[in-house]
Write a protein that holds these residues in place. Structure first.
Motif, PDB file in Angstrom:
ATOM      1  N   MET A  93       0.847  -1.166   0.000  1.00  0.00           N
ATOM      2  CA  MET A  93       0.000   0.000   0.000  1.00  0.00           C
ATOM      3  C   MET A  93       0.895   1.232   0.000  1.00  0.00           C
ATOM      4  SD  MET A  93      -3.079   0.982   2.579  1.00  0.00           S
ATOM      5  CE  MET A  93      -2.339   1.817   3.932  1.00  0.00           C
ATOM      6  N   THR A  94       0.532   2.206  -0.751  1.00  0.00           N
ATOM      7  CA  THR A  94       1.291   3.447  -0.811  1.00  0.00           C
ATOM      8  C   THR A  94       0.357   4.605  -0.501  1.00  0.00           C
ATOM      9  OG1 THR A  94       2.715   2.527  -2.523  1.00  0.00           O
ATOM     10  CG2 THR A  94       2.695   4.915  -2.305  1.00  0.00           C
ATOM     11  N   ILE A  95       0.821   5.528   0.319  1.00  0.00           N
ATOM     12  CA  ILE A  95       0.038   6.736   0.578  1.00  0.00           C
ATOM     13  C   ILE A  95       0.915   7.949   0.330  1.00  0.00           C
ATOM     14  CG2 ILE A  95      -1.452   5.596   2.259  1.00  0.00           C
ATOM     15  CD1 ILE A  95       0.130   7.105   4.447  1.00  0.00           C
ATOM     16  N   ARG A  96       0.285   9.040  -0.004  1.00  0.00           N
ATOM     17  CA  ARG A  96       0.999  10.289  -0.200  1.00  0.00           C
ATOM     18  C   ARG A  96       0.742  11.192   1.000  1.00  0.00           C
ATOM     19  NH1 ARG A  96       0.254   8.555  -5.219  1.00  0.00           N
ATOM     20  NH2 ARG A  96       1.528   9.213  -6.953  1.00  0.00           N
ATOM     21  N   VAL A  97       1.812  11.725   1.551  1.00  0.00           N
ATOM     22  CA  VAL A  97       1.695  12.666   2.661  1.00  0.00           C
ATOM     23  C   VAL A  97       2.535  13.890   2.332  1.00  0.00           C
ATOM     24  CG1 VAL A  97       1.254  10.880   4.404  1.00  0.00           C
ATOM     25  CG2 VAL A  97       3.595  11.586   3.943  1.00  0.00           C
ATOM     26  N   THR A  98       2.261  14.961   3.038  1.00  0.00           N
ATOM     27  CA  THR A  98       3.047  16.173   2.818  1.00  0.00           C
ATOM     28  C   THR A  98       4.468  15.967   3.339  1.00  0.00           C
ATOM     29  OG1 THR A  98       2.498  17.120   4.961  1.00  0.00           O
ATOM     30  CG2 THR A  98       0.978  17.609   3.132  1.00  0.00           C
ATOM     31  N   GLU A 127       5.947  17.840   5.371  1.00  0.00           N
ATOM     32  CA  GLU A 127       5.903  18.098   6.811  1.00  0.00           C
ATOM     33  C   GLU A 127       5.474  16.846   7.581  1.00  0.00           C
ATOM     34  OE1 GLU A 127       3.564  20.789  10.152  1.00  0.00           O
ATOM     35  OE2 GLU A 127       3.177  21.142   8.030  1.00  0.00           O
ATOM     36  N   THR A 128       4.449  16.164   7.093  1.00  0.00           N
ATOM     37  CA  THR A 128       3.981  14.947   7.750  1.00  0.00           C
ATOM     38  C   THR A 128       5.064  13.873   7.708  1.00  0.00           C
ATOM     39  OG1 THR A 128       1.676  15.433   7.241  1.00  0.00           O
ATOM     40  CG2 THR A 128       2.212  13.136   7.711  1.00  0.00           C
ATOM     41  N   LYS A 129       5.731  13.751   6.578  1.00  0.00           N
ATOM     42  CA  LYS A 129       6.804  12.769   6.459  1.00  0.00           C
ATOM     43  C   LYS A 129       7.928  13.066   7.446  1.00  0.00           C
ATOM     44  CE  LYS A 129       9.704  10.477   3.046  1.00  0.00           C
ATOM     45  NZ  LYS A 129      10.082  10.410   1.637  1.00  0.00           N
ATOM     46  N   LEU A 166       4.729   2.933  12.740  1.00  0.00           N
ATOM     47  CA  LEU A 166       3.919   4.032  13.267  1.00  0.00           C
ATOM     48  C   LEU A 166       2.727   4.335  12.359  1.00  0.00           C
ATOM     49  CD1 LEU A 166       6.731   6.426  14.516  1.00  0.00           C
ATOM     50  CD2 LEU A 166       5.293   4.902  15.887  1.00  0.00           C
ATOM     51  N   ALA A 167       2.944   4.292  11.045  1.00  0.00           N
ATOM     52  CA  ALA A 167       1.847   4.553  10.107  1.00  0.00           C
ATOM     53  C   ALA A 167       0.778   3.469  10.219  1.00  0.00           C
ATOM     54  CB  ALA A 167       2.384   4.645   8.682  1.00  0.00           C
ATOM     55  N   GLU A 169       0.147   1.639  12.838  1.00  0.00           N
ATOM     56  CA  GLU A 169      -0.519   1.844  14.124  1.00  0.00           C
ATOM     57  C   GLU A 169      -1.554   2.973  14.024  1.00  0.00           C
ATOM     58  OE1 GLU A 169       1.638   3.551  17.657  1.00  0.00           O
ATOM     59  OE2 GLU A 169       1.346   1.496  18.372  1.00  0.00           O
ATOM     60  N   ALA A 170      -1.186   4.040  13.337  1.00  0.00           N
ATOM     61  CA  ALA A 170      -2.111   5.166  13.164  1.00  0.00           C
ATOM     62  C   ALA A 170      -3.340   4.750  12.360  1.00  0.00           C
ATOM     63  CB  ALA A 170      -1.394   6.335  12.490  1.00  0.00           C
ATOM     64  N   VAL A 171      -3.141   3.979  11.308  1.00  0.00           N
ATOM     65  CA  VAL A 171      -4.265   3.519  10.488  1.00  0.00           C
ATOM     66  C   VAL A 171      -5.170   2.608  11.319  1.00  0.00           C
ATOM     67  CG1 VAL A 171      -4.912   2.089   8.503  1.00  0.00           C
ATOM     68  CG2 VAL A 171      -3.097   3.799   8.274  1.00  0.00           C
ATOM     69  N   ASP A 172      -4.565   1.701  12.096  1.00  0.00           N
ATOM     70  CA  ASP A 172      -5.368   0.814  12.953  1.00  0.00           C
ATOM     71  C   ASP A 172      -6.224   1.615  13.932  1.00  0.00           C
ATOM     72  OD1 ASP A 172      -4.535  -1.570  11.835  1.00  0.00           O
ATOM     73  OD2 ASP A 172      -2.977  -1.934  13.338  1.00  0.00           O
ATOM     74  N   ARG A 173      -5.637   2.610  14.578  1.00  0.00           N
ATOM     75  CA  ARG A 173      -6.399   3.426  15.537  1.00  0.00           C
ATOM     76  C   ARG A 173      -7.516   4.193  14.838  1.00  0.00           C
ATOM     77  NH1 ARG A 173      -2.047   5.820  19.883  1.00  0.00           N
ATOM     78  NH2 ARG A 173      -1.322   3.799  20.624  1.00  0.00           N
ATOM     79  N   TYR A 174      -7.222   4.729  13.664  1.00  0.00           N
ATOM     80  CA  TYR A 174      -8.243   5.440  12.892  1.00  0.00           C
ATOM     81  C   TYR A 174      -9.397   4.501  12.557  1.00  0.00           C
ATOM     82  CZ  TYR A 174     -10.568   7.632   8.949  1.00  0.00           C
ATOM     83  OH  TYR A 174     -11.508   8.136   8.110  1.00  0.00           O
ATOM     84  N   LEU A 175      -9.072   3.309  12.073  1.00  0.00           N
ATOM     85  CA  LEU A 175     -10.116   2.349  11.718  1.00  0.00           C
ATOM     86  C   LEU A 175     -10.937   1.937  12.926  1.00  0.00           C
ATOM     87  CD1 LEU A 175      -8.129   0.134   9.189  1.00  0.00           C
ATOM     88  CD2 LEU A 175      -9.909   1.829   8.665  1.00  0.00           C
TER      89      LEU A 175
END
Length: 81
Positions: free
Chosen positions: A1-6, A8-10, A27-28, A30-36
Protein backbone atom coordinates in the motif's frame (compact mmCIF):
# COMPACT_ATOMS: atom_id res chain seq x y z
CA UNK A 1 0.00 0.00 0.00
CA UNK A 2 1.29 3.45 -0.81
CA UNK A 3 0.04 6.74 0.58
CA UNK A 4 1.00 10.29 -0.20
CA UNK A 5 1.69 12.67 2.66
CA UNK A 6 3.05 16.17 2.82
CA UNK A 7 6.74 16.75 3.37
CA UNK A 8 5.90 18.10 6.81
CA UNK A 9 3.98 14.95 7.75
CA UNK A 10 6.80 12.77 6.46
CA UNK A 11 9.31 14.73 8.55
CA UNK A 12 7.12 14.52 11.65
CA UNK A 13 6.71 10.78 11.16
CA UNK A 14 10.46 10.38 10.72
CA UNK A 15 11.17 12.39 13.86
CA UNK A 16 8.70 10.34 15.88
CA UNK A 17 10.17 7.13 14.48
CA UNK A 18 13.66 8.17 15.57
CA UNK A 19 12.49 9.28 19.02
CA UNK A 20 10.53 6.09 19.66
CA UNK A 21 12.95 3.75 17.90
CA UNK A 22 10.13 2.47 15.73
CA UNK A 23 9.97 2.35 11.95
CA UNK A 24 7.88 4.84 10.02
CA UNK A 25 5.92 1.87 8.64
CA UNK A 26 5.14 0.62 12.14
CA UNK A 27 3.92 4.03 13.27
CA UNK A 28 1.85 4.55 10.11
CA UNK A 29 0.24 1.12 10.46
CA UNK A 30 -0.52 1.84 14.12
CA UNK A 31 -2.11 5.17 13.16
CA UNK A 32 -4.27 3.52 10.49
CA UNK A 33 -5.37 0.81 12.95
CA UNK A 34 -6.40 3.43 15.54
CA UNK A 35 -8.24 5.44 12.89
CA UNK A 36 -10.12 2.35 11.72
CA UNK A 37 -11.01 1.38 15.29
CA UNK A 38 -12.39 4.86 15.99
CA UNK A 39 -14.35 5.08 12.74
CA UNK A 40 -15.77 1.57 13.19
CA UNK A 41 -16.88 2.44 16.72
CA UNK A 42 -18.75 5.45 15.30
CA UNK A 43 -20.41 3.33 12.60
CA UNK A 44 -21.34 0.66 15.17
CA UNK A 45 -22.90 3.31 17.42
CA UNK A 46 -24.95 4.70 14.57
CA UNK A 47 -26.09 1.20 13.63
CA UNK A 48 -27.16 0.48 17.23
CA UNK A 49 -28.98 3.82 17.43
CA UNK A 50 -30.88 3.12 14.22
CA UNK A 51 -31.89 -0.29 15.55
CA UNK A 52 -33.11 1.32 18.79
CA UNK A 53 -35.20 3.82 16.82
CA UNK A 54 -36.63 1.05 14.63
CA UNK A 55 -37.55 -0.90 17.79
CA UNK A 56 -39.28 2.13 19.28
CA UNK A 57 -36.75 2.67 22.06
CA UNK A 58 -37.03 6.43 22.13
CA UNK A 59 -36.83 9.11 24.81
CA UNK A 60 -38.28 12.55 24.25
CA UNK A 61 -35.97 15.54 24.39
CA UNK A 62 -37.81 16.89 27.44
CA UNK A 63 -37.46 13.58 29.30
CA UNK A 64 -33.76 13.35 28.46
CA UNK A 65 -33.07 16.88 29.72
CA UNK A 66 -35.12 16.29 32.88
CA UNK A 67 -33.07 13.18 33.64
CA UNK A 68 -29.84 15.05 32.95
CA UNK A 69 -30.87 17.96 35.18
CA UNK A 70 -31.74 15.53 37.99
CA UNK A 71 -28.35 13.80 37.67
CA UNK A 72 -26.55 17.16 37.76
CA UNK A 73 -28.51 18.18 40.86
CA UNK A 74 -27.59 14.92 42.65
CA UNK A 75 -23.93 15.31 41.66
CA UNK A 76 -23.96 18.87 43.01
CA UNK A 77 -25.42 17.74 46.32
CA UNK A 78 -22.90 14.90 46.59
CA UNK A 79 -20.04 17.29 45.85
CA UNK A 80 -21.17 19.75 48.53
CA UNK A 81 -21.17 17.09 51.27
Amino acid sequence: MTIRVTAETKERLGRLARETRRSRSFLAAEAVDRYLDREQAIIDGITRARADVAAGHLVTNDAAFAELAAAIAVAGRDRDR
